[in-house]
Design a protein around this motif. Sequence first.
Motif, PDB file in Angstrom:
ATOM      1  N   MET A  27       0.860  -1.167   0.000  1.00  0.00           N
ATOM      2  CA  MET A  27       0.000   0.000   0.000  1.00  0.00           C
ATOM      3  C   MET A  27       0.904   1.226   0.000  1.00  0.00           C
ATOM      4  N   VAL A  28       0.409   2.298  -0.537  1.00  0.00           N
ATOM      5  CA  VAL A  28       1.209   3.500  -0.662  1.00  0.00           C
ATOM      6  C   VAL A  28       0.751   4.539   0.363  1.00  0.00           C
ATOM      7  N   ILE A  29       1.695   4.996   1.143  1.00  0.00           N
ATOM      8  CA  ILE A  29       1.427   6.088   2.072  1.00  0.00           C
ATOM      9  C   ILE A  29       1.456   7.368   1.256  1.00  0.00           C
ATOM     10  N   LYS A  30       0.428   8.196   1.427  1.00  0.00           N
ATOM     11  CA  LYS A  30       0.354   9.473   0.715  1.00  0.00           C
ATOM     12  C   LYS A  30       0.377  10.585   1.753  1.00  0.00           C
ATOM     13  N   VAL A  31       1.291  11.516   1.560  1.00  0.00           N
ATOM     14  CA  VAL A  31       1.392  12.672   2.438  1.00  0.00           C
ATOM     15  C   VAL A  31       0.964  13.882   1.614  1.00  0.00           C
ATOM     16  N   TYR A  32      -0.161  14.449   1.983  1.00  0.00           N
ATOM     17  CA  TYR A  32      -0.676  15.627   1.300  1.00  0.00           C
ATOM     18  C   TYR A  32      -0.012  16.858   1.901  1.00  0.00           C
ATOM     19  N   ILE A  33       0.711  17.585   1.043  1.00  0.00           N
ATOM     20  CA  ILE A  33       1.472  18.752   1.477  1.00  0.00           C
ATOM     21  C   ILE A  33       1.050  19.987   0.687  1.00  0.00           C
ATOM     22  N   VAL A  57       1.866  14.422  -2.248  1.00  0.00           N
ATOM     23  CA  VAL A  57       0.843  14.963  -3.137  1.00  0.00           C
ATOM     24  C   VAL A  57       0.704  16.439  -2.789  1.00  0.00           C
ATOM     25  N   ASP A  58       1.085  17.292  -3.734  1.00  0.00           N
ATOM     26  CA  ASP A  58       1.071  18.736  -3.504  1.00  0.00           C
ATOM     27  C   ASP A  58      -0.309  19.295  -3.827  1.00  0.00           C
ATOM     28  N   ILE A  59      -1.042  19.678  -2.786  1.00  0.00           N
ATOM     29  CA  ILE A  59      -2.411  20.146  -2.985  1.00  0.00           C
ATOM     30  C   ILE A  59      -2.472  21.558  -3.559  1.00  0.00           C
ATOM     31  N   THR A  60      -1.343  22.270  -3.579  1.00  0.00           N
ATOM     32  CA  THR A  60      -1.356  23.599  -4.188  1.00  0.00           C
ATOM     33  C   THR A  60      -1.260  23.512  -5.704  1.00  0.00           C
ATOM     34  N   MET A  61      -0.792  22.395  -6.214  1.00  0.00           N
ATOM     35  CA  MET A  61      -0.638  22.216  -7.658  1.00  0.00           C
ATOM     36  C   MET A  61      -1.754  21.367  -8.264  1.00  0.00           C
ATOM     37  N   LEU A  62      -2.419  20.568  -7.447  1.00  0.00           N
ATOM     38  CA  LEU A  62      -3.414  19.625  -7.942  1.00  0.00           C
ATOM     39  C   LEU A  62      -4.750  19.866  -7.241  1.00  0.00           C
ATOM     40  N   GLU A  63      -5.578  20.710  -7.840  1.00  0.00           N
ATOM     41  CA  GLU A  63      -6.881  21.071  -7.270  1.00  0.00           C
ATOM     42  C   GLU A  63      -7.724  19.836  -6.967  1.00  0.00           C
ATOM     43  N   GLN A  88      -6.773  16.815  -6.274  1.00  0.00           N
ATOM     44  CA  GLN A  88      -6.248  16.100  -5.111  1.00  0.00           C
ATOM     45  C   GLN A  88      -6.579  16.845  -3.812  1.00  0.00           C
ATOM     46  N   ARG A  89      -6.545  18.171  -3.849  1.00  0.00           N
ATOM     47  CA  ARG A  89      -6.887  18.963  -2.667  1.00  0.00           C
ATOM     48  C   ARG A  89      -8.341  18.700  -2.266  1.00  0.00           C
ATOM     49  N   LEU A  90      -9.226  18.724  -3.247  1.00  0.00           N
ATOM     50  CA  LEU A  90     -10.648  18.473  -2.967  1.00  0.00           C
ATOM     51  C   LEU A  90     -10.863  17.047  -2.478  1.00  0.00           C
ATOM     52  N   TRP A  91     -10.151  16.081  -3.078  1.00  0.00           N
ATOM     53  CA  TRP A  91     -10.250  14.684  -2.643  1.00  0.00           C
ATOM     54  C   TRP A  91      -9.826  14.577  -1.178  1.00  0.00           C
ATOM     55  N   MET A  92      -8.705  15.234  -0.836  1.00  0.00           N
ATOM     56  CA  MET A  92      -8.211  15.198   0.545  1.00  0.00           C
ATOM     57  C   MET A  92      -9.264  15.747   1.499  1.00  0.00           C
ATOM     58  N   TYR A  93      -9.838  16.908   1.169  1.00  0.00           N
ATOM     59  CA  TYR A  93     -10.851  17.511   2.037  1.00  0.00           C
ATOM     60  C   TYR A  93     -12.047  16.591   2.232  1.00  0.00           C
ATOM     61  N   ARG A  94     -12.489  15.955   1.157  1.00  0.00           N
ATOM     62  CA  ARG A  94     -13.667  15.078   1.225  1.00  0.00           C
ATOM     63  C   ARG A  94     -13.400  13.801   2.027  1.00  0.00           C
ATOM     64  N   ASN A  95     -12.167  13.372   2.096  1.00  0.00           N
ATOM     65  CA  ASN A  95     -11.859  12.087   2.712  1.00  0.00           C
ATOM     66  C   ASN A  95     -11.289  12.166   4.121  1.00  0.00           C
ATOM     67  N   ILE A  96     -11.271  13.341   4.679  1.00  0.00           N
ATOM     68  CA  ILE A  96     -10.901  13.488   6.091  1.00  0.00           C
ATOM     69  C   ILE A  96     -12.188  13.359   6.893  1.00  0.00           C
ATOM     70  N   PRO A  97     -12.214  12.442   7.858  1.00  0.00           N
ATOM     71  CA  PRO A  97     -13.446  12.223   8.640  1.00  0.00           C
ATOM     72  C   PRO A  97     -13.948  13.519   9.287  1.00  0.00           C
ATOM     73  N   PHE A 137      -2.491   9.560   4.443  1.00  0.00           N
ATOM     74  CA  PHE A 137      -3.401   8.492   4.051  1.00  0.00           C
ATOM     75  C   PHE A 137      -2.581   7.257   3.706  1.00  0.00           C
ATOM     76  N   ASN A 138      -3.172   6.084   3.884  1.00  0.00           N
ATOM     77  CA  ASN A 138      -2.629   4.833   3.358  1.00  0.00           C
ATOM     78  C   ASN A 138      -3.592   4.464   2.242  1.00  0.00           C
ATOM     79  N   GLU A 139      -3.163   4.713   1.006  1.00  0.00           N
ATOM     80  CA  GLU A 139      -4.059   4.634  -0.161  1.00  0.00           C
ATOM     81  C   GLU A 139      -5.243   5.560   0.091  1.00  0.00           C
ATOM     82  N   ASP A 140      -6.454   5.024   0.232  1.00  0.00           N
ATOM     83  CA  ASP A 140      -7.650   5.845   0.444  1.00  0.00           C
ATOM     84  C   ASP A 140      -8.069   5.907   1.913  1.00  0.00           C
ATOM     85  N   ARG A 141      -7.344   5.218   2.785  1.00  0.00           N
ATOM     86  CA  ARG A 141      -7.695   5.189   4.209  1.00  0.00           C
ATOM     87  C   ARG A 141      -6.990   6.329   4.940  1.00  0.00           C
ATOM     88  N   TYR A 142      -7.774   7.138   5.625  1.00  0.00           N
ATOM     89  CA  TYR A 142      -7.220   8.267   6.368  1.00  0.00           C
ATOM     90  C   TYR A 142      -6.462   7.772   7.598  1.00  0.00           C
TER      91      TYR A 142
END
Length: 160
Positions: free
Chosen positions: A53-59, A89-95, A97-106, A122-127
């Motif tokens: 699984m891939v750990i994703k760090v939204y920065i 995952v740079d949320i300032t460059m990828l709108e 991804q930023r919206l996905w991050m916001y929607r997937n935080i409990p 996140f670990n893949e899609d799991r917060y």
Amino acid sequence: MLGTRVSSRLKRGPAGLKSFIVSLGGEKNKNKTRLAAHKHFCLSTLAHLGLKMVIKVYIASSSGSVAVKKHQQAVVGFLEANRISFQEVDITMLEEQRLWMYRNIPRDKQPEKGNPLPPQIFNEDRYCGDYEDFFQSKENNTVFTFLGLSSEPSVKDSES
């Protein structure tokens, strides 16, 4: 066309599929939703095949907050030092991804006012959590559990 390319990469095995996923990030494509769907399909396929699984760090690369920058550096530095595979995952460059991050935080992790600040993990899609959660797991020596990892780390795979 993209579906054919995914199929041909699948025939090459996991390494071919991983290189294709990385190439998706750099492609010029007007239909970003479709591109994201293909990328999500590829990542899901890797997970289904039993691969890591891939750990994703939204920065946020262009944050004006010194605290946010320090928190991001602390998370990324720890993952690199411990050879834990992750993607930035740079949320300032990828709108998208930023919206996905916001929607997937409990909801219980959302701030009362404004949007959640990076870094978000996140670990893949799991917060997994935010910086405070990460810091607490580090203090308790439970980072692997926090990240949803069961084995020793591997190699970093960065995306921005």
